[in-house]
Scaffold this active site. Structure first.
Site, PDB file in Angstrom:
ATOM      1  N   ASP A  83       0.977 -15.620 -30.152  1.00 39.76           N
ATOM      2  CA  ASP A  83       1.359 -15.249 -28.784  1.00 39.76           C
ATOM      3  C   ASP A  83       0.811 -13.863 -28.476  1.00 39.76           C
ATOM      4  O   ASP A  83       0.495 -13.095 -29.398  1.00 39.76           O
ATOM      5  CB  ASP A  83       2.890 -15.245 -28.615  1.00 39.76           C
ATOM      6  CG  ASP A  83       3.297 -14.933 -27.178  1.00 39.76           C
ATOM      7  OD1 ASP A  83       2.787 -15.599 -26.259  1.00 39.76           O
ATOM      8  OD2 ASP A  83       4.108 -14.010 -26.957  1.00 39.76           O
ATOM      9  N   SER A  84       0.734 -13.539 -27.195  1.00 37.74           N
ATOM     10  CA  SER A  84       0.272 -12.207 -26.807  1.00 37.74           C
ATOM     11  C   SER A  84       1.236 -11.124 -27.306  1.00 37.74           C
ATOM     12  O   SER A  84       0.843  -9.978 -27.452  1.00 37.74           O
ATOM     13  CB  SER A  84       0.159 -12.129 -25.281  1.00 37.74           C
ATOM     14  OG  SER A  84       1.420 -12.372 -24.703  1.00 37.74           O
ATOM     15  N   CYS A 113       1.737 -19.628 -26.341  1.00 38.69           N
ATOM     16  CA  CYS A 113       1.567 -18.746 -25.185  1.00 38.69           C
ATOM     17  C   CYS A 113       0.902 -19.585 -24.105  1.00 38.69           C
ATOM     18  O   CYS A 113      -0.187 -20.142 -24.330  1.00 38.69           O
ATOM     19  CB  CYS A 113       0.663 -17.581 -25.597  1.00 38.69           C
ATOM     20  SG  CYS A 113       0.213 -16.482 -24.241  1.00 38.69           S
ATOM     21  N   GLU A 141       9.133  -7.410 -22.643  1.00 41.70           N
ATOM     22  CA  GLU A 141       8.447  -6.621 -23.690  1.00 41.70           C
ATOM     23  C   GLU A 141       9.111  -5.248 -23.846  1.00 41.70           C
ATOM     24  O   GLU A 141       9.044  -4.635 -24.909  1.00 41.70           O
ATOM     25  CB  GLU A 141       6.953  -6.464 -23.370  1.00 41.70           C
ATOM     26  CG  GLU A 141       6.120  -7.721 -23.600  1.00 41.70           C
ATOM     27  CD  GLU A 141       5.845  -8.041 -25.086  1.00 41.70           C
ATOM     28  OE1 GLU A 141       5.471  -7.152 -25.852  1.00 41.70           O
ATOM     29  OE2 GLU A 141       6.028  -9.215 -25.464  1.00 41.70           O
ATOM     30  N   CYS A 194       6.375 -19.801 -19.444  1.00 38.17           N
ATOM     31  CA  CYS A 194       5.920 -18.585 -20.116  1.00 38.17           C
ATOM     32  C   CYS A 194       6.916 -18.367 -21.237  1.00 38.17           C
ATOM     33  O   CYS A 194       8.133 -18.426 -21.017  1.00 38.17           O
ATOM     34  CB  CYS A 194       5.928 -17.397 -19.168  1.00 38.17           C
ATOM     35  SG  CYS A 194       5.633 -15.824 -20.016  1.00 38.17           S
ATOM     36  N   HIS A 237       7.904 -15.911 -22.767  1.00 35.88           N
ATOM     37  CA  HIS A 237       8.789 -14.748 -22.671  1.00 35.88           C
ATOM     38  C   HIS A 237      10.043 -15.044 -21.838  1.00 35.88           C
ATOM     39  O   HIS A 237      11.075 -14.392 -22.000  1.00 35.88           O
ATOM     40  CB  HIS A 237       8.067 -13.583 -21.998  1.00 35.88           C
ATOM     41  CG  HIS A 237       7.127 -12.854 -22.892  1.00 35.88           C
ATOM     42  ND1 HIS A 237       5.972 -13.411 -23.376  1.00 35.88           N
ATOM     43  CD2 HIS A 237       7.173 -11.589 -23.386  1.00 35.88           C
ATOM     44  CE1 HIS A 237       5.334 -12.521 -24.118  1.00 35.88           C
ATOM     45  NE2 HIS A 237       6.046 -11.407 -24.141  1.00 35.88           N
TER      46      HIS A 237
HETATM   47  N1  DGL Z   1       4.093 -15.346 -23.342  1.00 38.25           N
HETATM   48  C1  DGL Z   1       2.931 -15.626 -22.607  1.00 38.25           C
HETATM   49  C2  DGL Z   1       2.991 -16.961 -21.895  1.00 38.25           C
HETATM   50  O1  DGL Z   1       3.651 -17.876 -22.371  1.00 38.25           O
HETATM   51  C3  DGL Z   1       2.368 -14.610 -21.689  1.00 38.25           C
HETATM   52  C4  DGL Z   1       2.885 -13.260 -21.664  1.00 38.25           C
HETATM   53  C5  DGL Z   1       1.816 -12.284 -21.272  1.00 38.25           C
HETATM   54  O2  DGL Z   1       1.580 -12.096 -20.074  1.00 38.25           O
HETATM   55  O3  DGL Z   1       1.223 -11.752 -22.195  1.00 38.25           O
HETATM   56  O4  DGL Z   1       2.376 -17.136 -20.880  1.00 38.25           O
END
Ligand code: DGL
Length: 269
Positions: free
Chosen positions: A6-7, A69, A154, A188, A190
């Protein structure tokens, strides 16, 4: 090991469900925390960063990598699968999380109208529309980008007045676009960290769908169908963590994601 990428911290929400579904398997998680968020970056940059991380996971012994991600799945997966794997890594596999989600999402809605919250990168890629169309051609899909949500997560600002404000704002904007929505997908990784705020802002009767369980079930199914890949995966029930930021930064942040007492290794490219 199964590589999980993941990012940043978001993929930990997917890793949790993967570990529950596959408790005997070993996982290696890589969070590109130093370069997160990816959501508003260009296609080229997301592809370059993601490929670099996938190569790292391959070099550390992962025959299978899951892009946990949506942004990376939307922007980098297809190019990696078509332009890199067949030539450089013909025996390795990289899977994303958009297709497995698209295969299921239409089953949740009664009105046939669903809403999707995602990053700007995922929304502009139109990947969800394209994938969902294959499986549920009559489903009305409305996407909405929430640029503030990943930075909130984050930075550990969940459960604050600020997070409630930004969640309410985007929920109202989505429902204004299509008032018949009865199912909302958090596309997403997150966003499940903002689940409380999102549930609070959604009118009663709207179903909230979180991807982790869907991805975990589909991974189990994939391994059942690909026994040769399954046989190559180590099974000692272990998990290790890599980050492009400092180990301390990752360990502290992962705590907010429910990962207690982990130790991470920092890597620099
Ligand atoms: N967690 C990532 C997703 O599922 C993206 C978060 C980011 O913008 O880095 O899209």
């Amino acid at each position: 090991m199964i590589g999980v990428f993941d990012s940043g911290f978001g993929g930990l929400t997917i890793l949790k469900d993967l570990r529950q579904a596959l408790p005997d398997y070993d996982f290696l998680y890589l969070g590109d925390n130093a370069r997160a968020p990816y959501g508003s970056r260009s296609y080229e940059t997301i592809y370059r960063y993601t490929l670099q991380c996938v190569r790292e996971l391959f070099s550390r012994g992962c025959p299978l990598v899951i892009l946990a991600c949506n942004t990376a799945s939307a922007r980098a997966l297809r190019s990696i699968q078509q332009q890199v794997l067949p030539f450089e890594f013909p025996d390795r596999r990289v899977l994303g999380i958009i297709r497995p989600t698209a295969e299921e999402i239409g089953n949740y809605s009664k009105t046939g109208h669903i809403g999707i919250f995602a990053t700007a990168g995922t929304v502009s890629s139109n990947s969800y529309h394209l994938e969902i169309e294959h499986f549920f051609p009559n489903l009305k899909v409305t996407q909405h980008a929430c640029p503030m949500w990943v930075p909130i997560v984050e930075n550990g600002e969940m459960g604050t007045e600020g997070s409630r404000f930004f969640v309410k704002k985007e929920v109202e904007a989505l429902l204004k676009k299509d008032p018949e929505i009865d199912t909302v997908l958090l596309a997403c990784t997150h966003y499940p960290l903002l689940e409380n705020e999102i549930r609070e802002a959604l009118p009663p009767g709207i179903r909230l769908v979180i991807q982790g369980q869907i991805v975990a079930d589909k991974t189990v199914d994939y391994l059942n169908r690909h026994r040769e890949m399954d046989a190559r995966l180590s099974k000692n029930g272990k998990v290790a963590f890599l980050t492009t930021d400092t180990a301390k930064f990752f360990e502290k942040g992962a705590f907010l994601f429910g990962m207690e007492e982990i130790s991470a290794e920092s890597l620099t490219f």
